[in-house]
Design an enzyme around this catalytic site. Structure first.
Site, PDB file in Angstrom:
ATOM      1  CB  CYS A   3      -0.307  13.667  -4.716  1.00 31.92           C
ATOM      2  SG  CYS A   3      -0.119  12.410  -5.954  1.00 31.92           S
TER       3      CYS A   3
ATOM      4  NE  ARG B 116      -4.364  16.366  -1.298  1.00 30.45           N
ATOM      5  CZ  ARG B 116      -4.899  17.379  -1.999  1.00 30.45           C
ATOM      6  NH1 ARG B 116      -5.792  18.141  -1.411  1.00 30.45           N
ATOM      7  NH2 ARG B 116      -4.568  17.605  -3.239  1.00 30.45           N
TER       8      ARG B 116
ATOM      9  CD1 TRP C 259      -5.003   7.615  -4.728  1.00 29.91           C
ATOM     10  CD2 TRP C 259      -5.437   8.963  -6.450  1.00 29.91           C
ATOM     11  NE1 TRP C 259      -6.182   7.193  -5.290  1.00 29.91           N
ATOM     12  CE2 TRP C 259      -6.483   7.997  -6.343  1.00 29.91           C
ATOM     13  CE3 TRP C 259      -5.517   9.896  -7.450  1.00 29.91           C
ATOM     14  CZ2 TRP C 259      -7.574   7.972  -7.201  1.00 29.91           C
ATOM     15  CZ3 TRP C 259      -6.617   9.873  -8.310  1.00 29.91           C
ATOM     16  CH2 TRP C 259      -7.616   8.915  -8.183  1.00 29.91           C
TER      17      TRP C 259
ATOM     18  CG  ASN D 124      -1.449  16.694  -6.478  1.00 29.77           C
ATOM     19  OD1 ASN D 124      -1.754  15.704  -7.147  1.00 29.77           O
ATOM     20  ND2 ASN D 124      -2.344  17.458  -5.882  1.00 29.77           N
ATOM     21  N   GLY D 125      -0.185  15.991  -9.617  1.00 29.91           N
ATOM     22  CA  GLY D 125      -0.708  16.318 -10.950  1.00 29.91           C
ATOM     23  C   GLY D 125      -0.194  15.301 -11.947  1.00 29.91           C
TER      24      GLY D 125
ATOM     25  CD  GLU E  84     -25.124  11.447  -3.356  1.00 33.69           C
ATOM     26  OE1 GLU E  84     -24.771  11.385  -4.552  1.00 33.69           O
ATOM     27  OE2 GLU E  84     -24.292  11.551  -2.429  1.00 33.69           O
TER      28      GLU E  84
ATOM     29  CE  LYS F  16     -21.970   9.801  -0.381  1.00 33.86           C
ATOM     30  NZ  LYS F  16     -22.054  10.460  -1.627  1.00 33.86           N
TER      31      LYS F  16
ATOM     32  CD  GLU G 259     -18.851   7.710  -2.449  1.00 39.01           C
ATOM     33  OE1 GLU G 259     -17.783   8.054  -2.969  1.00 39.01           O
ATOM     34  OE2 GLU G 259     -19.771   8.505  -2.231  1.00 39.01           O
TER      35      GLU G 259
ATOM     36  CG  HIS H  26     -38.141  -0.882 -20.576  1.00 35.42           C
ATOM     37  ND1 HIS H  26     -39.020  -1.217 -21.582  1.00 35.42           N
ATOM     38  CD2 HIS H  26     -38.753   0.070 -19.838  1.00 35.42           C
ATOM     39  CE1 HIS H  26     -40.111  -0.470 -21.489  1.00 35.42           C
ATOM     40  NE2 HIS H  26     -39.981   0.320 -20.437  1.00 35.42           N
TER      41      HIS H  26
ATOM     42  CE  LYS I 272     -14.377  15.438   0.157  1.00 38.27           C
ATOM     43  NZ  LYS I 272     -15.757  14.894   0.219  1.00 38.27           N
TER      44      LYS I 272
HETATM   45  C1  AGP Z   1     -19.098  11.469  -3.854  1.00 39.61           C
HETATM   46  O1  AGP Z   1     -19.330  10.901  -2.577  1.00 39.61           O
HETATM   47  C2  AGP Z   1     -17.714  11.128  -4.391  1.00 39.61           C
HETATM   48  N1  AGP Z   1     -16.702  11.411  -3.468  1.00 39.61           N
HETATM   49  C3  AGP Z   1     -17.485  11.706  -5.777  1.00 39.61           C
HETATM   50  O2  AGP Z   1     -18.510  11.213  -6.613  1.00 39.61           O
HETATM   51  C4  AGP Z   1     -17.476  13.249  -5.871  1.00 39.61           C
HETATM   52  O3  AGP Z   1     -18.781  13.747  -5.691  1.00 39.61           O
HETATM   53  C5  AGP Z   1     -16.994  13.625  -7.289  1.00 39.61           C
HETATM   54  O4  AGP Z   1     -15.680  13.131  -7.448  1.00 39.61           O
HETATM   55  C6  AGP Z   1     -17.007  15.134  -7.547  1.00 39.61           C
HETATM   56  O5  AGP Z   1     -16.118  15.779  -6.672  1.00 39.61           O
HETATM   57  P1  AGP Z   1     -16.197  17.386  -6.545  1.00 39.61           P
HETATM   58  O6  AGP Z   1     -17.550  17.720  -6.019  1.00 39.61           O
HETATM   59  O7  AGP Z   1     -15.079  17.755  -5.608  1.00 39.61           O
HETATM   60  O8  AGP Z   1     -15.997  17.955  -7.929  1.00 39.61           O
END
Ligand code: AGP
Length: 608
Positions: free
Chosen positions: A2, A27, A75, A101-102, A481, A485, A488, A504, A603
């Site tokens: 949020c 966000r 959110w 927010n929370g 990674e 990438k 997502e 396996h 984010k």
């Molecule tokens: C990575 O591209 C994602 N956005 C997600 O995995 C992110 O790395 C993860 O949520 C951790 O976020 P942070 O580094 O702000 O703790």
């Protein structure tokens, strides 16, 4: 997560709120709303959908006149995305408005108590409990009412609050969810993050846990939960609005991919002086470093992937045992600590709830915690014993790139520093490694210059159903990674696999034409990797290989090869990840996905 914006001042509030909320869109949200006081009445407009909907409903804010207002992008956590669940939420007499927010973790119990007292709820959210609880406690003293609510609610909150009978005031309170305040020339603001206020001010106050803020047009007053006034100093934000804008790129993500050379330089160079590694923020003596018995690296998502990579670097250079854990798992597995354990938490946002919870669990048990964080003043940054900032600047795209790259840099520096203190590497080796580190920004630039080649290759896979990434050792971390990438932002199913593990089980999924990206940057594992590539290729896979220049052997087992420049074997992640970032980006763009704000993602995941 949020987004909150509040304004009280000489300007009409609604346009300021809309502008600020737009800066927080990154966000991730599903609905938006505003409440504005004209000095007598609080008017609220809120709706499911993007800010565009709110803008249209309020004619750009004109239909909400007044100089004091709070805005919110939601959110969803409790209650589906809908008009009624959007914030702000009001008490029944519509004299109190709240944005939040929370998560109010005990909201069901509080809701039941309030309903027994005759209160009626109009939404399914946890937040509405706060509006009615404020109503229950408010007898004319906002600070008193807010403090009482803070004592009753459990969980996390960043709150913006207005009382219709206090037209010249706005209130805010915070526990665990980020909230800042900004002092502008014609008024004062609150917001969930800095980009929302930068247009009006660079002087920002980071509201700490269990602090309450009273904003007036010309004053900011901070209080603790006991109602005692606090003296706070603002932090002057160095980066400007354009740093939080796209600067001509189509997406924030591409802008941030291209910012990696600078981000790496900014993170690296202040910590290398006269050929020596100097990490000022690390308040550990060489003796304390020598005494470290074990390192836990705990994080989520991409930050976790840097930890998987860093394990090889710390163990290889400093010979310290390292365990890497997903933060969401770590705190529930009753980890074993001793007085010489070091916990390293890695987080771009510094607000990831799982990582913050892991930090707190470890601190409760007396473990020393070192944070590697990108957002200055964030919760993890403040609660860690030491924090080493990654100076990547604001990262707006949900898919991290430059923050990831700078986290790797800090991990390299720490591992080298620890190795020096423990005498496990020679000074010559460190000197050579420092020279290799210094070359990384330019080598990243070189890889970025070949982006069109990767774009052409990526366009062949926008219709792919499954894409696999394989690697051994440190290359497995890079594969993790690369896979994240891609999936997502393009929504294509993808998995990263330790190459030796394919046979396996997972190899059964390989069909004619399945793309398998093989990462080979560890020379001692080339032969094993090539045999794994042959295994999948004979079963129909199309092999993309990412390897170090000079490893032409790989061409007999790959259909398409991307070469990265030579560097120290511990630093190859910083280079191999670049073509993988570009691959994921171009596949997503080719599919027409919302690259910067992928569906279902935020984010910063500030809920557990
Ligand atoms: C990575 O591209 C994602 N956005 C997600 O995995 C992110 O790395 C993860 O949520 C951790 O976020 P942070 O580094 O702000 O703790």
């Amino acid at each position: 997560m949020c987004g909150i914006v509040g304004y009280i001042g000489k300007q009409q509030a609604a346009p300021v709120l809309l502008d600020g909320l737009a800066k927080l869109e990154y966000r991730g949200y599903d609905s938006a709303g505003m409440a504005v006081s004209d000095g007598a009445t609080i008017r609220v407009t809120k709706a499911r959908g993007r800010l565009k909907v709110l803008n249209e409903l309020t004619h750009g804010g004109e239909l909400l006149p007044g100089h004091c207002g709070i805005g919110h992008t939601r959110w969803a956590t409790h209650g589906i995305p809908s008009d009624k669940n959007a914030h702000p939420h009001l008490n029944e007499s519509e004299t109190i408005a709240v944005v939040h927010n929370g998560i109010i973790e005990n909201y069901l119990k509080l809701k039941k108590n309030l309903e027994e007292k005759g209160y009626h709820f109009s939404s399914d959210t946890d937040t509405e409990v706060v509006a009615h609880l404020l109503d229950y406690y408010y007898k004319g003293d906002p600070l008193d009412a807010i403090r009482r609510v803070m004592h009753r609610v459990e969980g996390s909150y960043a709150l913006g609050i207005m009382f219709s009978d206090r037209p010249g005031e706005m209130y805010a309170a915070r526990k665990d969810s980020p909230l800042i305040a900004g002092q502008a020339s014609d008024g004062n603001l609150i917001a969930s993050d800095v980009p929302a206020v930068l247009k009006y001010t660079r002087d920002v106050y980071f509201i700490q846990n269990e602090e309450i803020l009273c904003l007036k047009e010309d004053s900011l007053k901070f209080f603790n939960i006991d109602g005692e006034e606090l003296a706070k100093e603002p932090v002057t934000i160095q980066w400007d609005v354009s740093a939080a804008e796209k600067a001509g790129y189509e997406h924030f993500m591409m802008k941030e991919i291209y910012e990696q050379p600078k981000a790496v330089t900014d993170t690296l160079s202040p910590r290398i002086k006269d050929g020596k590694i100097e990490i000022e923020e690390l308040n550990m003596t060489d003796e304390e470093i020598r005494q470290i018995s074990k390192i836990y690296i705990v994080a989520c998502g991409s930050a976790y992937h840097t930890g998987v990579s860093a394990k090889y670097v710390f163990e290889g250079l400093a010979r310290i045992p390292v365990e890497v854990d997903l933060a969401s798992e770590f705190r529930y597995r009753d980890p074993i600590f001793d007085e010489h354990t070091l916990l390293i938490v890695v987080s771009q946002s510094g607000e990831t709830a799982d990582t913050l919870a892991a930090l707190r669990e470890a601190k409760k048990q007396g473990v020393r915690v070192l944070g590697i964080v990108n957002v200055v003043g964030s919760s993890i940054a403040r609660e860690a014993d030491d924090v080493i900032y990654t100076w990547a600047g604001p990262e707006i795209a949900v898919a991290t790139t430059k923050a990831y790259s700078t986290q790797l840099i800090v991990e390299y520096l720490l591992a080298m520093k620890f190795a020096q203190a423990r005498g496990t590497v020679t000074e010559d080796t460190i000197h050579e490694m420092i020279e290799d580190l210094k070359k990384l920004p330019e080598q990243i630039e070189m890889l970025l210059d070949h982006k069109e080649k990767i774009q052409r290759f990526a366009n062949r896979y926008i219709a792919a159903k499954d894409i696999f990434f394989i690697g051994r050792g440190l290359d497995y971390a890079i594969s993790l990674e690369g896979s994240l990438k891609l999936k997502e932002i393009s929504y294509i199913h993808s998995e990263a696999y330790a190459a030796g593990e394919l046979k396996h089980g997972t190899i059964s999924l390989i069909e004619e034409g399945t793309l398998v990206a093989a990462v080979l940057t560890q020379e001692d594992l080339y032969k094993k990797m090539i045999s794994n590539m042959v295994e999948v290729r004979t079963r129909g896979a199309f092999i993309l290989a990412v390897t170090v220049v000079g490893n032409t052997e790989v061409e007999k087992a790959a259909d398409y090869v991307i070469y990265i420049p030579k560097t120290n074997k511990y630093f190859t992640n910083s280079l191999a990840v670049i073509p993988l970032q570009l691959f994921g980006y171009y596949v997503a763009v080719g599919k027409g996905c919302d690259v910067d704000k992928p569906r279902n993602l935020a984010k910063s995941v500030t809920v557990e």
